[in-house]
Scaffold this motif. Structure first.
Motif, mmCIF file in Angstrom:
data_model
loop_
_atom_site.group_PDB
_atom_site.id
_atom_site.type_symbol
_atom_site.label_atom_id
_atom_site.label_comp_id
_atom_site.label_asym_id
_atom_site.label_seq_id
_atom_site.Cartn_x
_atom_site.Cartn_y
_atom_site.Cartn_z
ATOM 1 N N TYR A 183 -16.061 -74.633 97.035
ATOM 2 C CA TYR A 183 -16.092 -73.248 97.495
ATOM 3 C C TYR A 183 -15.424 -72.330 96.474
ATOM 4 O O TYR A 183 -15.941 -71.259 96.127
ATOM 5 C CB TYR A 183 -15.388 -73.169 98.853
ATOM 6 N N LEU A 184 -14.271 -72.755 95.962
ATOM 7 C CA LEU A 184 -13.548 -71.949 94.972
ATOM 8 C C LEU A 184 -14.291 -71.897 93.642
ATOM 9 O O LEU A 184 -14.342 -70.851 92.986
ATOM 10 C CB LEU A 184 -12.141 -72.515 94.780
ATOM 11 N N LEU A 185 -14.886 -73.011 93.235
ATOM 12 C CA LEU A 185 -15.669 -73.003 92.002
ATOM 13 C C LEU A 185 -16.872 -72.067 92.131
ATOM 14 O O LEU A 185 -17.218 -71.341 91.184
ATOM 15 C CB LEU A 185 -16.144 -74.423 91.677
ATOM 16 N N ASP A 186 -17.501 -72.062 93.303
ATOM 17 C CA ASP A 186 -18.660 -71.178 93.520
ATOM 18 C C ASP A 186 -18.274 -69.706 93.505
ATOM 19 O O ASP A 186 -19.129 -68.838 93.316
ATOM 20 C CB ASP A 186 -19.337 -71.522 94.851
ATOM 21 N N LEU A 187 -16.980 -69.423 93.719
ATOM 22 C CA LEU A 187 -16.491 -68.044 93.638
ATOM 23 C C LEU A 187 -16.204 -67.640 92.190
ATOM 24 O O LEU A 187 -15.707 -66.537 91.940
ATOM 25 C CB LEU A 187 -15.236 -67.876 94.496
ATOM 26 N N VAL A 277 -4.957 -64.737 92.506
ATOM 27 C CA VAL A 277 -5.005 -66.189 92.760
ATOM 28 C C VAL A 277 -5.556 -66.423 94.165
ATOM 29 O O VAL A 277 -5.081 -65.810 95.136
ATOM 30 C CB VAL A 277 -3.601 -66.837 92.656
ATOM 31 N N SER A 278 -6.548 -67.303 94.276
ATOM 32 C CA SER A 278 -7.085 -67.706 95.574
ATOM 33 C C SER A 278 -6.384 -68.975 96.050
ATOM 34 O O SER A 278 -6.065 -69.864 95.248
ATOM 35 C CB SER A 278 -8.590 -67.958 95.481
ATOM 36 N N VAL A 279 -6.158 -69.064 97.371
ATOM 37 C CA VAL A 279 -5.431 -70.204 97.944
ATOM 38 C C VAL A 279 -6.199 -70.727 99.154
ATOM 39 O O VAL A 279 -6.617 -69.945 100.022
ATOM 40 C CB VAL A 279 -4.001 -69.806 98.367
ATOM 41 N N SER A 338 -7.602 -65.442 102.116
ATOM 42 C CA SER A 338 -6.780 -65.858 100.988
ATOM 43 C C SER A 338 -7.585 -66.403 99.813
ATOM 44 O O SER A 338 -6.991 -66.793 98.790
ATOM 45 C CB SER A 338 -5.767 -66.936 101.442
ATOM 46 N N ALA A 339 -8.905 -66.440 99.938
ATOM 47 C CA ALA A 339 -9.749 -66.940 98.839
ATOM 48 C C ALA A 339 -10.798 -65.888 98.516
ATOM 49 O O ALA A 339 -11.487 -65.397 99.405
ATOM 50 C CB ALA A 339 -10.415 -68.255 99.219
ATOM 51 N N GLY A 340 -10.924 -65.565 97.234
ATOM 52 C CA GLY A 340 -11.885 -64.553 96.807
ATOM 53 C C GLY A 340 -12.436 -64.883 95.430
ATOM 54 O O GLY A 340 -12.123 -65.924 94.837
ATOM 55 N N ARG A 341 -13.242 -63.999 94.904
ATOM 56 C CA ARG A 341 -13.877 -64.226 93.607
ATOM 57 C C ARG A 341 -12.825 -64.266 92.497
ATOM 58 O O ARG A 341 -11.749 -63.644 92.598
ATOM 59 C CB ARG A 341 -14.912 -63.155 93.325
ATOM 60 N N ALA A 342 -13.151 -65.008 91.456
ATOM 61 C CA ALA A 342 -12.240 -65.124 90.311
ATOM 62 C C ALA A 342 -12.040 -63.743 89.673
ATOM 63 O O ALA A 342 -12.976 -62.929 89.624
ATOM 64 C CB ALA A 342 -12.811 -66.081 89.293
ATOM 65 N N PRO A 343 -10.826 -63.456 89.217
ATOM 66 C CA PRO A 343 -10.587 -62.161 88.552
ATOM 67 C C PRO A 343 -11.439 -62.034 87.287
ATOM 68 O O PRO A 343 -11.689 -63.007 86.583
ATOM 69 C CB PRO A 343 -9.097 -62.187 88.228
ATOM 70 N N ALA A 344 -11.891 -60.836 87.027
ATOM 71 C CA ALA A 344 -12.757 -60.589 85.860
ATOM 72 C C ALA A 344 -11.972 -60.785 84.578
ATOM 73 O O ALA A 344 -10.784 -60.500 84.496
ATOM 74 C CB ALA A 344 -13.317 -59.184 85.953
#
Length: 344
Positions: A183-187, A277-279, A338-344
């Motif tokens: 899920y985090l990788l897909d973000l 940071v996503s957690v 607490s989980a979102g897209r990676a920072p640009a």
């Protein structure tokens, strides 16, 4: 025994009503009353209703010890658990007790301070000495390969979270962490760091394996991990190192308490969640929805675990045969903030 006032107003002791009193009021034999409370199938519905009505009127309660002698069962389930202060074991014990009550069983719980094959075997013998009808073992991190051999062979048993032992009930500890990492990788995160639980626990090892395999399958880097325990303090101490690393943008924590400590470490370092940071945690404890921000996590269905363990144990008690079943309960990703897209 009961007390009631006599003619002078003084308390006097009177005997509790017995089978013969119920039989006299219901107009049946005391053998019929006994059959009703043994759930004998050869009692008519009408007769059963008369006996139960008479028992209620007299406030008659069948003696549990006498019933155990008559039926050969104590209607008590034994539970051996390691570290019942942890959220997982405590939740399972609570559900086991609730399900046992619904099935008209008592529970007798022994909580071990340290788990080993010997301590589990000794606790099992103590419970068998109490006459329990079956046993549920929540072993924590005990080495279980040989544990089943040390349990009484004539006692129905269910082991929680076992890799190789049956009969067993457990949670799929591998698929959830793998899904959380994916899920985090897909973000858009390049990789996902991990705060592992104590690797002496099966649950921690399986969550670590799910995280690692998700990264490997995706061709993502597998960061090194820092050993720790299940506590928020451990999450905080290890989280300080992650918070200081600007390359860290996503973390899967082995449980929600670790995630809570990590959130504080990130806050103190001025790193926003989820913008920087996503957690993601694991367990979905009741407080997870009230973290700041509300925690995305993997939910374990402890109610299903407790219910399945009691049902599997009762099946063995009724059949008189040890089961070969292994029941695995699925997990669920609960998406919050607490989980979102990676920072640009």
């Amino acid at each position: 025994m009961t007390t009631e006032p006599d003619d002078r107003g003084d308390a006097r002791v009177t005997a509790r009503p017995g089978l013969r009193d119920v039989a006299k009021l219901a107009g049946v034999s005391h053998q019929t009353v006994s059959r009703v409370f043994k759930d004998h199938p050869r009692v008519s519905t009408e007769t059963r209703a008369k006996v139960l009505a008479a028992a209620a009127q007299l406030d008659f309660r069948p003696n549990a010890f006498a019933r155990a002698l008559a039926t050969g069962r104590s209607r008590t389930l034994g539970v051996v658990s390691f570290d019942a202060t942890q959220f997982g074991p405590a939740s399972m014990i609570s559900e086991i007790e609730r399900c046992a009550r619904e099935a008209d069983y008592f529970t007798s719980v022994i909580a071990l301070q340290s788990a080993s094959e010997r301590s589990i075997a000794e606790a099992a013998e103590r419970l068998r000495g109490q006459g329990v009808d079956g046993l549920i073992v929540i072993p924590g991190h005990a080495p279980l390969t040989q544990t089943i051999k040390h349990l009484p062979r004539d006692l129905p048993v269910v082991v929680m979270e076992s890799e190789t032992i049956v009969p067993a009930v457990g949670v799929d500890q591998y698929t959830g962490p793998k899904a959380a990492t994916r899920y985090l990788l897909d973000l858009g995160h390049r990789t996902v760091h991990h705060l592992p639980g104590p690797m002496s626990w099966l649950e921690a090892r399986e969550r670590h394996r799910g995280w690692r395999d998700a990264l490997t399958d995706a061709g993502a880097p597998v960061p090194p991990t820092i050993p720790g325990d299940w506590s928020a303090g451990s999450g905080y101490e290890r989280g300080l190192a992650l918070a200081a690393d600007p390359e860290v943008t996503a973390v899967f924590a082995a449980n929600d308490q670790n995630a809570l400590g990590l959130l504080r470490a990130l806050h103190e370092a001025g790193r926003r969640v989820p913008e920087d940071v996503s957690v993601i945690g694991f367990d979905d404890i009741p407080e997870a929805a009230y973290f700041i921000p509300p925690l995305t996590t993997i939910r374990q269905d402890f109610a299903a675990v407790g219910r399945s363990s009691v049902n599997l144990l009762l099946e063995q008690i009724e059949s008189g045969r040890r089961s070969e079943s292994k029941i695995i309960i699925s997990t669920e990703l609960v998406s919050r903030n607490s989980a979102g897209r990676a920072p640009a």
